[in-house]
Structure formats: C-alpha cells, structure tokens
Design an enzyme around this catalytic site. Sequence first.
Site, PDB file in Angstrom:
ATOM      1  N   THR A 127      35.683  32.863  42.494  1.00  0.00           N
ATOM      2  CA  THR A 127      36.817  33.505  41.962  1.00  0.00           C
ATOM      3  C   THR A 127      37.908  33.710  42.552  1.00  0.00           C
ATOM      4  O   THR A 127      37.526  34.493  43.988  1.00  0.00           O
ATOM      5  CB  THR A 127      36.310  34.671  41.080  1.00  0.00           C
ATOM      6  OG1 THR A 127      35.228  34.630  40.336  1.00  0.00           O
ATOM      7  CG2 THR A 127      37.392  35.252  40.296  1.00  0.00           C
ATOM      8  N   GLY A 132      40.630  34.039  37.727  1.00  0.00           N
ATOM      9  CA  GLY A 132      39.752  34.249  36.845  1.00  0.00           C
ATOM     10  C   GLY A 132      38.556  33.317  36.641  1.00  0.00           C
ATOM     11  O   GLY A 132      37.876  32.638  37.557  1.00  0.00           O
ATOM     12  N   TYR A 236      31.195  19.119  38.971  1.00  0.00           N
ATOM     13  CA  TYR A 236      30.047  18.876  38.530  1.00  0.00           C
ATOM     14  C   TYR A 236      28.789  19.679  38.990  1.00  0.00           C
ATOM     15  O   TYR A 236      27.756  19.956  38.354  1.00  0.00           O
ATOM     16  CB  TYR A 236      29.568  17.478  38.739  1.00  0.00           C
ATOM     17  CG  TYR A 236      28.037  16.863  38.670  1.00  0.00           C
ATOM     18  CD1 TYR A 236      27.444  16.712  37.625  1.00  0.00           C
ATOM     19  CD2 TYR A 236      27.437  16.598  39.836  1.00  0.00           C
ATOM     20  CE1 TYR A 236      26.218  16.348  37.572  1.00  0.00           C
ATOM     21  CE2 TYR A 236      26.141  16.565  39.856  1.00  0.00           C
ATOM     22  CZ  TYR A 236      25.437  16.070  38.684  1.00  0.00           C
ATOM     23  OH  TYR A 236      24.211  15.821  38.829  1.00  0.00           O
ATOM     24  N   GLU A 245      22.842  30.455  36.284  1.00  0.00           N
ATOM     25  CA  GLU A 245      23.448  31.640  36.444  1.00  0.00           C
ATOM     26  C   GLU A 245      23.550  32.456  35.111  1.00  0.00           C
ATOM     27  O   GLU A 245      23.231  33.638  34.948  1.00  0.00           O
ATOM     28  CB  GLU A 245      24.787  31.433  37.154  1.00  0.00           C
ATOM     29  CG  GLU A 245      25.452  32.678  37.359  1.00  0.00           C
ATOM     30  CD  GLU A 245      26.676  32.418  38.031  1.00  0.00           C
ATOM     31  OE1 GLU A 245      27.555  33.517  38.133  1.00  0.00           O
ATOM     32  OE2 GLU A 245      27.005  31.388  38.556  1.00  0.00           O
ATOM     33  N   ARG A 246      23.888  31.904  34.147  1.00  0.00           N
ATOM     34  CA  ARG A 246      24.271  32.414  32.743  1.00  0.00           C
ATOM     35  C   ARG A 246      22.915  32.874  32.112  1.00  0.00           C
ATOM     36  O   ARG A 246      23.035  34.132  31.610  1.00  0.00           O
ATOM     37  CB  ARG A 246      24.992  31.396  31.805  1.00  0.00           C
ATOM     38  CG  ARG A 246      26.481  31.467  32.536  1.00  0.00           C
ATOM     39  CD  ARG A 246      27.193  30.460  31.789  1.00  0.00           C
ATOM     40  NE  ARG A 246      28.728  30.408  32.414  1.00  0.00           N
ATOM     41  CZ  ARG A 246      29.645  29.312  32.697  1.00  0.00           C
ATOM     42  NH1 ARG A 246      29.274  28.229  31.907  1.00  0.00           N
ATOM     43  NH2 ARG A 246      30.731  29.658  33.158  1.00  0.00           N
ATOM     44  N   HIS A 341      22.125  60.332  22.864  1.00  0.00           N
ATOM     45  CA  HIS A 341      21.774  61.352  24.237  1.00  0.00           C
ATOM     46  C   HIS A 341      22.713  62.682  23.902  1.00  0.00           C
ATOM     47  O   HIS A 341      22.442  63.814  24.516  1.00  0.00           O
ATOM     48  CB  HIS A 341      21.848  60.989  25.417  1.00  0.00           C
ATOM     49  CG  HIS A 341      20.718  60.211  25.986  1.00  0.00           C
ATOM     50  ND1 HIS A 341      20.342  59.009  25.435  1.00  0.00           N
ATOM     51  CD2 HIS A 341      19.776  60.618  26.902  1.00  0.00           C
ATOM     52  CE1 HIS A 341      19.287  58.533  26.118  1.00  0.00           C
ATOM     53  NE2 HIS A 341      18.934  59.520  27.017  1.00  0.00           N
TER      54      HIS A 341
END
Length: 380
Positions: A127, A132, A236, A245-246, A341
Amino acid sequence: MIPRTLFDHEHEEFRNTARRFMTEEVMPFHEQWEEDHLVPRAVWKRAGELGLLNATTPEEYGGMGLDRRFSMIASEEIARACATGLNGFGVHDIVAGYLNNFATHEQKLAWLPKMAAGEAIGAVAMTEPNTGSDLQAVKTRAVLDGDEYVINGAKTFISNGTNCDIIVAVVKTGSTGKGSQDISLILVEADRPGVVKSKPLKKVGMHAQDTTMLFFEDVRVPKENVLGGVPGQGFYQLMKELAWERLSIAVSSVTGAQAAFEHTVEYTKGRTVFGKPIFDFQNSRFKLAELKIELAVAQNYVDRCMELCLRHELSSEAAAAAKLYCSNLYSRVVDEGVQLHGGNGYMLEYPIARHYIDHRVTRIYGGANDIMKELVARTI
C-alpha cells in the site's frame, strides 16, 4: 451446531501447543508490547522453535512441510486470544508464500530457514499513501541500471515494518501504461542503504502490532531480486497469494467473533440487572441466538474454503466473499457484545472492549470490503 471435521489428531496437538504459547508466553506480556508498539524478536524466535511460523514451508528450506490447516490453527489461536500483536505472523507467512512460489533456490535457502526459525522477519510493502487498494496505481518505481534496480518511493501501513529483515516490495518496472503488466515484486533486504523505516504509526487499535511506513531512497538491489526472474509478473503473483491472505483474514475474523460472542454470553449470565441475569431477558437471548446461527454458518463456509484451498481450488471470489462476510460479522458480534455489556463494554479490562478497538481494521486490510464486493460482482 454442526461439528467441525477439518482437523485430525495431529492438528489438535498443534493447536494445544499454540494455545499454551498464547497463555503462557504471550498474553501476560501483551499489554507491555502495546506500550512499546512492538513484539520483541525473542518472541518470534520462540514461536519459530515451536513450529508456529511458516509451517507450510518445505523441510528442505527449514520448515515442516505441513498443510495450510496448521497456518489456520495458528491464526485461530491468535484471534481467540485477541493477541493482535502477533498478527504480523500472518504477514510473515505470506512473505514465505511469495518466496516458496516465485523465488530462486538460492533465495529460498538464504531466507526461508531463517524465517521459519523466527531469526528473520518478513514484510510486504504494498500500500502507498495515495493509492489504497488500487495496486495498479502504485508510484514506487524500480529502474534498471546495469545489473541493478534502483528503487524510489514510499509505502505505508507496513506490518512488521520496524522488525523486518526482508521486504517483498510492489513496484513499477515497466512503462507500457497497461497497469498490471508494469508491476513487479522485488525482494529488498531491509538493511540496504536507502531503506528508511518510520516511527510506529499511531493506530486506533492493534497497538502491539509493529506498523510503520517504509521509504526507498535510491535503493539498489540486484536484478535477480525480481521474483520470478522476469519483470512484469507482479500483479499475477499478487493475485495468486491474495486469495490465501483474504481467507486468513476470514479465519481470524470468524474466530475473533466467536471469542467475542463467548465473552458476551459469559458476561450476560453472570451480570444481574433488575433482579435477574441479563441473559434471562428475551431480548438478550434472541440477539445471542441470531449471532450463534450466523457464526455457525460463517465457520462452515470458511472451513469449506479451506478444503478448496488444500486442493488448490480456492477462487479469488470465494476468498473475497469469505473475507467480506466474516469481517462484517465480526463487527456485528462485537457491537452487540459491547451493548450487552453496557458501560463495562467500554472498559479495556473486559475482553469485549479489546475486540472493539482491534477488530475494525479487518474490513479494511487485505483489500477494503467495497473492493471485495466488486470482485464478487464481476462473477455475476
């Protein structure tokens, strides 16, 4: 609810090791690490000794050659304890994935054994301050000069930024104007002249996780440091690893949500208002019942994605959907938990408050959730 069937006895033994590590060697010290904005390198080395780093790295390169379920378990136990200082372990694992898939034999020998042992720490410089989630718009450029690339640019939100020894940098090496064809991944040793690390960034939460900016000022690296050996393959390569990763973010999100749910159930059963436990009010029970169902559905979807991952069949849209749904669910569980809570939900002595300040970024990193929607929408 439906029992999980993803793990065998060996996996559960690994989980026990990870859970003991969290209980005995992480959580008693995590608050200090939050003040330091850094997890000590000795903790990385201890994790390496226990096999908690880069478990999937082949044995010939210092790992254990295990399947992705072991990485999943490590992520689950970190999320269960809300020990977000160790979230950098997941980034470290992703760096190892890039090396395993695209580095030369010599590069693997140089870095993977040290990474598995926790003696060298990896980071991904992806990033940038003004780009972004738009990876094709990166401005950091690597220009070939003889047998070396000269790198200039700035990166932000770098997990393991202070501690890192090896960096996978996303750079532009081409000028075709075709976006993805100009992107390359280059290995950059963190001690090279011109690599500058900022002070730790001041984040809303996840204070123990080492997060900085990185600056490249005329940094020279051998042209052989281009992963894959040929420039222009970076986009790629990123897409190949981003699915995992996701999915790993989905794993952490659903586990963190389950932990937040359990803390809330325990609290509502023990806290009395108007003469009876909070749990005994129908509104409380119904809210918790809805969350329990959503968590069960999410967990089953994540486990199914892992089965596909093990067969190398996990699609980018399936991983994006998992990341989107589970991180959104994490937010809903935490929000309901804080509300149930009451005032104590805003006090950091209660686990739900720690989830509150640490969870929100799961909807941003690994690609913002709006981008996940776009990835899924493209398949409609």
